[in-house]
Design a protein around this motif. Structure first.
Motif, PDB file in Angstrom:
ATOM      1  N   VAL A 174      53.387  51.950  12.949  1.00 50.89           N
ATOM      2  CA  VAL A 174      52.612  51.056  13.812  1.00 50.89           C
ATOM      3  C   VAL A 174      52.619  51.540  15.261  1.00 50.89           C
ATOM      4  O   VAL A 174      51.573  51.652  15.909  1.00 50.89           O
ATOM      5  CB  VAL A 174      53.171  49.618  13.718  1.00 50.89           C
ATOM      6  CG1 VAL A 174      52.489  48.714  14.740  1.00 50.89           C
ATOM      7  CG2 VAL A 174      52.993  49.062  12.310  1.00 50.89           C
TER       8      VAL A 174
ATOM      9  N   TYR B  78      57.984  47.736  13.612  1.00 45.90           N
ATOM     10  CA  TYR B  78      57.023  48.401  14.500  1.00 45.90           C
ATOM     11  C   TYR B  78      57.138  49.929  14.461  1.00 45.90           C
ATOM     12  O   TYR B  78      56.220  50.626  14.862  1.00 45.90           O
ATOM     13  CB  TYR B  78      57.212  47.925  15.939  1.00 45.90           C
ATOM     14  CG  TYR B  78      56.815  46.478  16.156  1.00 45.90           C
ATOM     15  CD1 TYR B  78      55.495  46.069  16.018  1.00 45.90           C
ATOM     16  CD2 TYR B  78      57.766  45.524  16.505  1.00 45.90           C
ATOM     17  CE1 TYR B  78      55.130  44.741  16.206  1.00 45.90           C
ATOM     18  CE2 TYR B  78      57.412  44.195  16.710  1.00 45.90           C
ATOM     19  CZ  TYR B  78      56.088  43.814  16.556  1.00 45.90           C
ATOM     20  OH  TYR B  78      55.731  42.504  16.749  1.00 45.90           O
TER      21      TYR B  78
ATOM     22  N   VAL C  34      46.539  49.000  16.902  1.00 42.07           N
ATOM     23  CA  VAL C  34      46.576  49.398  15.501  1.00 42.07           C
ATOM     24  C   VAL C  34      45.456  48.700  14.755  1.00 42.07           C
ATOM     25  O   VAL C  34      45.189  47.505  14.960  1.00 42.07           O
ATOM     26  CB  VAL C  34      47.940  49.024  14.889  1.00 42.07           C
ATOM     27  CG1 VAL C  34      47.979  49.419  13.428  1.00 42.07           C
ATOM     28  CG2 VAL C  34      49.047  49.724  15.643  1.00 42.07           C
TER      29      VAL C  34
ATOM     30  N   MET D 288      50.273  45.965  19.058  1.00 46.24           N
ATOM     31  CA  MET D 288      50.786  46.261  17.721  1.00 46.24           C
ATOM     32  C   MET D 288      50.919  44.998  16.886  1.00 46.24           C
ATOM     33  O   MET D 288      51.249  43.925  17.413  1.00 46.24           O
ATOM     34  CB  MET D 288      52.158  46.954  17.822  1.00 46.24           C
ATOM     35  CG  MET D 288      52.130  48.330  18.436  1.00 46.24           C
ATOM     36  SD  MET D 288      53.788  48.913  18.903  1.00 46.24           S
ATOM     37  CE  MET D 288      53.976  48.121  20.495  1.00 46.24           C
TER      38      MET D 288
END
Length: 516
Positions: A397, A374, A472, A367
């Motif tokens: 995320v 997050y 991501v 991430m």
């Protein structure tokens, strides 16, 4: 309900598991049907068959209730439930004949087999102003003392004492060889309450034939006025919401500081309840740290056996453990023996597609922190090692990286955190800057791997590890993938994932079913 004998089926499941069948209502069929039994599941092993109809749930007649009402009754039972069921042919015949299925059934059978085990009984008497309401009798040629002159409606009668019951113990001490005067003195010195162990003629004969000495460990607790409580809890975002403490001048582990509105409060835990067992394992001889670890190992659900002060005093007075209550309850929900199980008929194959077995692998989630973080919460129990993911923000995320609610965190940036405290794990995440890599595993997979003794590491991802890596799609991530062109490309975004759940349901115009 003459001619029709419902079976009494008692089922128990481990936290996070199901009872192993679908409950259905179907177009053109009366009643609540058992369908899609899992081979080797609790329901199949206990003798349930495809097409059986449920008549009662924990004693409540349900044949006239809606599907959702019956499902709620089963769900609210926690990890154990008792069904009265009738096979399909008998049910249809009874309906055709207009039989009232709500009438009391004949002698219950456990897992389809009529069985009655003789037991002595524990009776707890609290003295009133007029005494206990019984007398003791010695019979020439007979061993021991017998109950007589049990006054109807008085203390002894209400406690379950019957005329001619043989007295075996007073407050946990055997009195079979004691004289009449010695027993009377024990009762007088008991300070207003006594716990008696009693047997009747049939029970005496049963154990004589088995050459077994009768003791309190064989007794039924059904006559005792105070009951231990079985507390089933599912962990919330902030844990279970209570503290476990050892109190000065008190032996044992006690419940304290219960948070308002927490799972502990909702499940019925009370301040100063004494903890007797965790998931059926007695903890009286365990240290505080060992008990905390047992609760942690339960995962997101745990089952506690607790006693309040009055119940604790009663059991201690009789010198018996509250586990006697648990063991007696377990007797009626134990699965059949291996021989019985392998001789059970094979279940009917499911009429709906069976879900593919879940691969026992962790997930590696990468991430890049966004402006709003997050998008997940890291949770744990105060004073207990182990962390899990909660409140994953949809579209955030963490969600896009593959994190899901209840995922167990194994590693943070390559460092194992299974034995780290919550504070230590949080500090590691904060110190990672704007990028984070977490090795996580679904709760059910985690439990299975631990049960097999498998250590959870990235090695479990295998040669195709990058297929299990969820990252991501950010500019930095795209740059990294370009620089590592020799590795299989990670998808920029996962398809929408169906969140795992312990209960799944589906419906159609012709039927409604619920997995239980």
């Amino acid at each position: 309900m003459a001619g029709y004998k419902p079976k009494v089926i008692s089922l128990t499941k481990r936290p996070g598991q199901t009872f192993g069948f679908y409950l259905r209502v179907e177009h053109g069929e009366d009643g609540h049907l058992i369908r899609c039994l899992e081979m080797g599941g609790p329901a199949e092993l206990a003798g349930m068959k495809d097409g059986d109809r449920i008549l009662r749930v924990n004693g409540a007649f349900v044949d006239g209730l809606s599907h959702s009402e019956v499902v709620d009754l089963v769900r609210n039972s926690g990890v154990s439930v008792i069904f009265h069921i009738l096979d399909e042919a008998s049910y249809k015949q009874a309906k055709a004949q207009g039989v009232n299925l709500s009438e009391p059934h004949n002698t219950p059978v456990a897992n389809g087999v009529a069985k009655k085990v003789q037991k002595p009984k524990l009776c707890y008497l609290v003295k009133s102003s007029s005494g206990y309401g019984f007398s003791l009798l010695s019979i020439k040629g007979e061993k021991g003392l017998f109950m007589t002159e049990v006054i109807s409606g008085k203390v002894a009668d209400r406690a379950g004492v019957k005329v001619n019951n043989r007295l075996l113990e007073v407050n946990g001490e055997n009195v079979e060889e004691s004289t009449h005067e010695q027993v009377v003195d024990k009762i007088k010195m008991a300070d207003g309450s006594i716990m008696l162990l009693l047997s009747d003629e049939e029970t005496d004969r049963y154990y004589q034939n088995k050459h077994t000495k009768i003791g309190a460990s064989l007794a039924t607790t059904e006559y005792l006025p105070y009951k231990p409580r079985i507390i089933d809890m599912t962990k919330g975002p902030d844990g279970y919401g209570f503290l476990l403490k050892e109190e000065p001048n008190h032996r044992g582990h006690f419940i304290k500081d219960i948070d308002k509105g927490s799972p502990a409060e909702k499940a019925g835990l009370k301040d100063m309840d004494r903890l007797v067992a965790v998931d059926g394992n007695e903890v009286d001889g365990c240290s505080h740290e060992q008990v905390v670890e047992r609760i942690r190992q339960s995962g997101n659900k745990c089952c506690l056996l607790v006693v309040d002060k009055g119940t604790d005093h009663m059991y201690k007075q009789g010198k018996v453990s509250p586990m006697l209550f648990w063991e007696e309850r377990k007797e009626c929900i134990s699965p059949p023996s291996y021989t019985e199980a392998i001789n059970l008929p094979a279940p009917v194959r499911p009429s709906i597609p069976v879900q593919e077995k879940k691969e026992l692998k962790p997930k590696l989630c990468k991430m890049e922190k966004a402006a709003d973080g997050y998008g997940f919460h890291l949770n744990g129990i105060q004073g207990v090692c182990g962390q899990y993911i909660m409140e994953v923000v949809k579209g955030g995320v963490a969600d896009r990286a593959g994190l899901e609610d209840n995922d167990i965190v194994v590693e943070v940036n390559g460092v194992n955190v299974e034995q780290s405290s919550h504070e230590e794990a949080v500090a590691m995440i904060r110190s990672s800057g704007n990028s984070l890599e977490m090795l996580v595993v679904e709760q059910s997979v985690y439990d299975q791997l631990k049960a097999k003794g498998v250590r959870i590491t990235r090695l479990l991802l295998g040669k195709t590890s990058y297929v299990q890596v969820h990252s991501v799609d950010t500019p930095r991530a795209r740059k990294e993938r370009h620089e590592e062109a020799d590795r299989p490309e990670t998808p920029t975004q996962e398809p929408a994932r169906e969140r795992s759940a312990s209960v799944s349901s589906s419906s159609s115009r012709d039927s409604v079913d619920e997995r239980l």
